[in-house]
Design a protein around this motif. Structure first.
Motif, mmCIF file in Angstrom:
data_model
loop_
_atom_site.group_PDB
_atom_site.id
_atom_site.type_symbol
_atom_site.label_atom_id
_atom_site.label_comp_id
_atom_site.label_asym_id
_atom_site.label_seq_id
_atom_site.Cartn_x
_atom_site.Cartn_y
_atom_site.Cartn_z
ATOM 1 N N PHE A 190 72.224 67.447 57.071
ATOM 2 C CA PHE A 190 72.527 66.023 57.219
ATOM 3 C C PHE A 190 73.672 65.646 56.279
ATOM 4 O O PHE A 190 73.506 65.682 55.060
ATOM 5 C CB PHE A 190 71.291 65.171 56.894
ATOM 6 N N PRO A 191 74.827 65.274 56.834
ATOM 7 C CA PRO A 191 75.991 65.061 55.981
ATOM 8 C C PRO A 191 75.863 63.855 55.047
ATOM 9 O O PRO A 191 76.571 63.761 54.055
ATOM 10 C CB PRO A 191 77.149 64.860 56.980
ATOM 11 N N TRP A 192 74.955 62.918 55.376
ATOM 12 C CA TRP A 192 74.821 61.720 54.548
ATOM 13 C C TRP A 192 73.825 61.922 53.412
ATOM 14 O O TRP A 192 73.588 61.013 52.631
ATOM 15 C CB TRP A 192 74.380 60.540 55.416
ATOM 16 N N ARG A 193 73.226 63.101 53.337
ATOM 17 C CA ARG A 193 72.313 63.375 52.237
ATOM 18 C C ARG A 193 72.943 64.383 51.297
ATOM 19 O O ARG A 193 73.605 65.317 51.752
ATOM 20 C CB ARG A 193 70.998 63.958 52.786
ATOM 21 N N PHE A 222 77.703 66.274 48.203
ATOM 22 C CA PHE A 222 77.510 66.043 49.621
ATOM 23 C C PHE A 222 77.977 67.271 50.389
ATOM 24 O O PHE A 222 78.910 67.961 49.962
ATOM 25 C CB PHE A 222 78.267 64.798 50.076
#
Lengths: 281, 293
Positions: free
Chosen positions: A110-113, A153
């Protein structure tokens, strides 16, 4: 449960050896896409067992339906026919099981985590308290050498590092059955060998039951106890044989050993036939 | 070094152009005094229509209760008296317009995201509501303003509702598209790690849709401001739009220009604010790398 009727033309004696403890049974599994004239058979009556703690590679040319088989075992796609038993109990269609862990070929981090939030994801949604979660995430990151990147990230990481994050995100939930869909397929040779080393190390510790899909014979030999060879489309079980290589294995040293070379060349010829068939299409 | 120099050059040119524009605006029309130049001075420079920078500044000071009509500075007591006397002074008008823009923007954004997520996650509902949404979306929003004022009166609520409706559709469509663009393997990964449907929505669909939502917020905030101003044009008790309409009635170009400049500043600040929030929430995306640093 021991002797399953394998649909291969000449079952190798090793494949039929009774296994004491069967974890996953795939029974005459079928998958067809489309209907009527447009119907395409992707998987044709495939049967095999995986013993507890066994590392099985599902090997075959591109488009032979090996990922389709894996996805049916994972409960991600419905099957057209046949049965899948886990510990002897049939799996319902489209059911996702707790004891199954899955690692994708594509990058599904998950790129936003952040890295640590990715790895801790499964624990977070299982409601594991933050303190325990932090400790387990730290340990997991330490195991794959990502401690320094805990807060980063994913976009700042290389492909190999991202796949290590994906691997630990799955392993941290301690799945007993691990399904892997060409997880290192997109990596360069060097990074791939490094991932084999890491995976073997982790697996030696927990000895999960593994079904590993790949089209890379070297990879299958390096990792697996057993290789199930599928034919070109439609996917049929062609051969099922043990890999007689000692454990624990060293992913790099193994590649240089004469047994590895001998096995590789032996299977290569059998496999080459199937690869030629796909190319001819 | 080279790039530093060139950015200084750019800045110099910008300032030079600004000064030139202001000078033409201030003194351009006066060039008509010279008979030879008269045919070359366009009539739109007539201060009757566009006022002059110096006049606009004076109007600003007066509308802001900083000076009296004669142009002498108010004292503290004079200023408070002036503010109390004129309920729609420029500060009050700006505050009212901003407040209505904010609530309309907030309401429109939140409801747009909510409805976008619900319809985006449900094939059934999105098919049922599709014709209604297409039909409603085909109405130019501005055409609804008189109706909204009829329904909600001349007060602030009608402005908030206008901005709300304008923002809602922009955000709704982006959110809806965003939910359709979520990576299926990421959803599968989440399910395989034990997530139920709501957890998938909360931890995968919403964050990955956020990028789409935010793409719509910069235009949405401008639209919200437009919605409020148009509402104030058509019928209002206060606000910057009301100020403009009143100035027009008195053919007072200076006051109109003051209102327009205030709107410009408000628009810029709102856009910067939204971009700040965006840069923080989307800091995981490569294009916001520098913005967050």
């Amino acid at each position: 449960m021991g002797a399953r009727p394998y649909t291969t033309a000449e079952p190798t004696p090793k494949a039929v050896t009774a296994r004491k403890d069967v974890r996953v049974s795939v029974l005459s599994l079928d998958k067809a896409f489309g209907r009527g004239d447009a119907k395409v058979t992707a998987v044709d009556k495939v049967s095999f067992d995986i013993g507890r703690g066994e590392f099985v590679a599902l090997l075959g040319p591109s488009g032979c339906g090996k990922s389709t088989i894996l996805n049916m075992v994972a409960g991600l796609i419905p099957r057209t026919g046949g049965d899948i038993l886990i510990d002897g109990k049939p799996m319902e269609q489209g059911q996702v099981r707790r004891e199954i862990g899955y690692v994708f070929q594509r990058d599904t981090v998950f790129p936003w985590r952040s890295v640590e939030a990715n790895v801790g994801y499964g624990l977070e949604i299982a409601g594991v308290p933050a303190g325990e979660r932090r400790a387990r995430v730290a340990e997991a990151l330490d195991q794959v050498g990502l401690t320094a990147f805990a807060k980063a990230f994913p976009r700042t990481l290389s492909g190999g590092m991202r796949q290590r994050v994906a691997l630990m995100r799955t392993l941290i939930t301690q799945p007993e059955i691990l399904l892997m869909d060409e997880p290192f397929g997109a990596l360069d040779t060097h990074t791939k060998l490094e991932m084999h080393r890491i995976l073997l190390q982790l697996w030696e510790r927990e000895r999960q039951t593994v079904l590993f899909v790949t089209h890379d014979l070297g990879e299958a030999l390096t990792l697996a106890d057993r290789i199930i060879l599928l034919s070109a489309r439609p996917g049929r079980l062609k051969e099922d044989f043990e890999v007689p290589l000692e454990r624990p294995r060293d992913a790099v040293a193994l590649r240089e050993s004469p047994e590895f070379a001998r096995l590789f060349s032996h299977i290569w010829h059998s496999l080459g036939e199937e690869f030629r068939k796909t190319k001819a299409e | 070094m080279a790039s530093k120099q060139s950015s200084t050059t750019v800045l110099l040119w910008r300032v030079a152009i600004l000064l030139l524009l202001l000078a033409v605006w201030q003194w351009g029309y006066d060039l008509r005094a010279f008979a030879a130049l008269k045919p070359y001075v366009p009539s739109f420079l007539d201060p009757y229509f566009v006022s002059k920078p110096s006049e606009i500044w004076k109007s600003f000071l007066r509308l802001g209760c900083l000076t009296d009509r004669g142009g002498t500075l108010h004292g503290w007591s004079g200023m408070t008296a002036c503010l109390a006397e004129d309920a729609n002074n420029i500060w009050m008008a700006t505050a009212v317009t901003l407040k209505n823009t904010f609530w309309g923007f907030l309401g429109g954004t939140l409801s747009g995201i909510a409805v976008g997520l619900i319809l985006g996650r449900s094939d059934f509902l999105s098919r049922v509501f599709e014709p209604y949404i297409v039909a409603f979306n085909s109405i130019p929003r501005i055409a609804l303003v008189p109706l909204i004022i009829l329904m909600f009166g001349l007060g602030d609520i009608s402005k908030i509702v206008t901005a709300w409706i304008v923002v809602f559709f922009v955000v709704f469509f982006n959110t809806f598209e965003g939910t359709r663009a979520v990576d299926r393997d990421q959803i599968a990964a989440s399910r395989l790690l034990g997530a139920n449907s709501w957890t998938v929505t909360r931890t995968v669909v919403i964050p990955s849709t956020l990028a789409w939502v935010f793409a719509s917020l910069t235009p949405a905030v401008s639209f919200a401001l437009i919605g409020v101003i148009v509402g104030e044009f058509i019928g209002a008790e206060r606000g910057i739009g009301k100020l403009i309409v009143e100035a027009e009635a008195r053919a007072n170009a200076s006051e109109m220009m003051v209102a327009i400049f205030v709107l410009m500043v408000v628009g810029i600040l709102l856009a910067i604010g939204v971009r700040r929030i965006q840069a923080y929430l989307l800091r995981w995306q490569p294009q916001f790398d520098q913005a967050s640093a």
